[in-house]
Write a protein that holds these residues in place. Structure first.
Motif, short mmCIF file in Angstrom:
data_model
loop_
_atom_site.label_atom_id
_atom_site.label_comp_id
_atom_site.label_asym_id
_atom_site.label_seq_id
_atom_site.Cartn_x
_atom_site.Cartn_y
_atom_site.Cartn_z
N LEU A 109 0.84 -1.21 0.00
CA LEU A 109 0.00 0.00 0.00
C LEU A 109 0.88 1.25 0.00
O LEU A 109 0.67 2.18 -0.79
CB LEU A 109 -0.91 -0.03 1.23
CG LEU A 109 -1.75 1.21 1.53
CD1 LEU A 109 -2.78 1.46 0.43
CD2 LEU A 109 -2.45 1.05 2.89
N ALA A 110 1.87 1.25 0.87
CA ALA A 110 2.77 2.40 0.99
C ALA A 110 3.53 2.65 -0.31
O ALA A 110 3.68 3.79 -0.75
CB ALA A 110 3.75 2.19 2.14
N TYR A 114 3.48 5.97 -2.46
CA TYR A 114 4.78 6.64 -2.63
C TYR A 114 5.05 6.91 -4.11
O TYR A 114 5.46 8.01 -4.50
CB TYR A 114 5.89 5.78 -2.03
CG TYR A 114 7.20 6.50 -1.88
CD1 TYR A 114 7.54 7.12 -0.69
CD2 TYR A 114 8.10 6.57 -2.95
CE1 TYR A 114 8.74 7.79 -0.55
CE2 TYR A 114 9.30 7.24 -2.82
CZ TYR A 114 9.63 7.84 -1.62
OH TYR A 114 10.81 8.51 -1.49
N GLU A 115 4.79 5.90 -4.92
CA GLU A 115 5.07 6.05 -6.37
C GLU A 115 4.21 7.14 -6.99
O GLU A 115 4.67 7.89 -7.86
CB GLU A 115 4.84 4.70 -7.08
CG GLU A 115 5.96 3.72 -6.80
CD GLU A 115 5.69 2.32 -7.34
OE1 GLU A 115 4.54 2.06 -7.79
OE2 GLU A 115 6.62 1.49 -7.28
N GLN A 116 2.96 7.23 -6.56
CA GLN A 116 2.07 8.26 -7.12
C GLN A 116 2.49 9.66 -6.67
O GLN A 116 2.40 10.61 -7.44
CB GLN A 116 0.62 7.98 -6.73
CG GLN A 116 0.03 6.78 -7.46
CD GLN A 116 -0.01 6.95 -8.98
OE1 GLN A 116 -0.20 8.05 -9.48
NE2 GLN A 116 0.18 5.86 -9.71
N ILE A 117 2.94 9.78 -5.43
CA ILE A 117 3.41 11.09 -4.94
C ILE A 117 4.67 11.49 -5.73
O ILE A 117 4.81 12.62 -6.18
CB ILE A 117 3.70 11.05 -3.43
CG1 ILE A 117 2.41 10.79 -2.64
CG2 ILE A 117 4.32 12.39 -2.97
CD1 ILE A 117 2.64 10.54 -1.15
N ALA A 118 5.56 10.52 -5.91
CA ALA A 118 6.81 10.80 -6.65
C ALA A 118 6.51 11.21 -8.08
O ALA A 118 7.18 12.08 -8.65
CB ALA A 118 7.71 9.56 -6.62
N ARG A 183 -4.97 8.01 -6.00
CA ARG A 183 -4.52 7.12 -7.09
C ARG A 183 -3.68 5.97 -6.55
O ARG A 183 -3.78 4.84 -7.00
CB ARG A 183 -3.68 7.91 -8.11
CG ARG A 183 -4.46 8.79 -9.07
CD ARG A 183 -3.62 9.14 -10.30
NE ARG A 183 -2.33 9.73 -9.96
CZ ARG A 183 -2.12 11.04 -9.78
NH1 ARG A 183 -3.12 11.90 -9.91
NH2 ARG A 183 -0.93 11.48 -9.47
N GLY A 184 -2.85 6.28 -5.56
CA GLY A 184 -2.03 5.23 -4.95
C GLY A 184 -2.89 4.17 -4.28
O GLY A 184 -2.63 2.97 -4.41
#
Ligand SMILES: [Zn+2]
Length: 196
Positions: A109-110, A114-118, A183-184
């Motif tokens: 989940l994290a 994380y990938e979407q924020i990046a 989205r994440g």
């Protein structure tokens, strides 16, 4: 999917969380605003969503057990806590995501969040810990350890950093951030089989 969004701190006079010394911006307020935006996105996507705090100040949420019980009693599938970081060094910046120690679904989940924020903010500093192969940091935070659902805690940015505090107060930025988190969560749900 039953998704719980957990806006950090009980708010205002009970517990404002971290406060920017210049602008007076309170972590609890930012957490609630971004949480509401994330919740709206997920509701629109067809999920069931609950927030552990819905008011600017809500004394009962000061008891973290209230929050985890709400999620556990409801049978939540996902639990995401929203906070802002703060340290003495005013230059510290960036985002972090925390999970409970060890390999859990919370890690997946994290990573999705994380990938979407990046992707949304490629110029911002991600404060990742890749020592165990994924970007989350690990700690026995109460809400992470005591929820039955896969859980993670997002530290959006440093409210103690004046530049990041200005971003945290910006409605457009809050909206983009909330969309990235939503989205994440969607990504994670889809990887888990995609049930609404
Ligand atoms: Zn906090």
């Amino acid at each position: 999917m039953k998704i719980v969004i957990d806006p950090g701190h009980a708010g205002r006079n009970v517990d404002p969380g971290a406060v920017n010394p210049v602008s007076g911006l309170q972590e609890a307020d930012v957490a609630l605003i971004v949480s509401r935006l994330v919740a709206t996105q997920l509701l629109e996507a067809g999920h069931e969503v609950k927030m552990t705090r819905t008011e600017w100040e809500q004394a009962e949420t000061d008891d973290l057990e209230y929050r985890t019980s709400l999620a556990n009693d409801w049978g939540a599938d996902v639990f995401v806590s929203i906070h802002c970081n703060s340290v003495a060094n005013p230059a510290a910046k960036g985002y972090e995501i925390w999970t409970s120690p060890g390999e859990t679904q919370g890690d997946e989940l994290a990573t999705c969040i994380y990938e979407q924020i990046a992707m949304e903010f490629p110029d911002r500093a991600g404060r990742a810990d890749y020592s165990d192969g994924d970007p989350d940091k690990e700690s026995r935070f109460y809400v992470l350890v005591h929820t039955d659902a896969p859980a993670c805690l997002v530290e959006l940015a440093f409210i103690s950093n004046d530049e990041e505090a200005a971003l945290l107060a910006d409605a457009k930025w809050q909206g983009l951030y909330a969309q990235a988190i939503a989205r994440g969560i969607e990504d994670y749900v889809n990887r888990r089989g995609g049930a609404k």
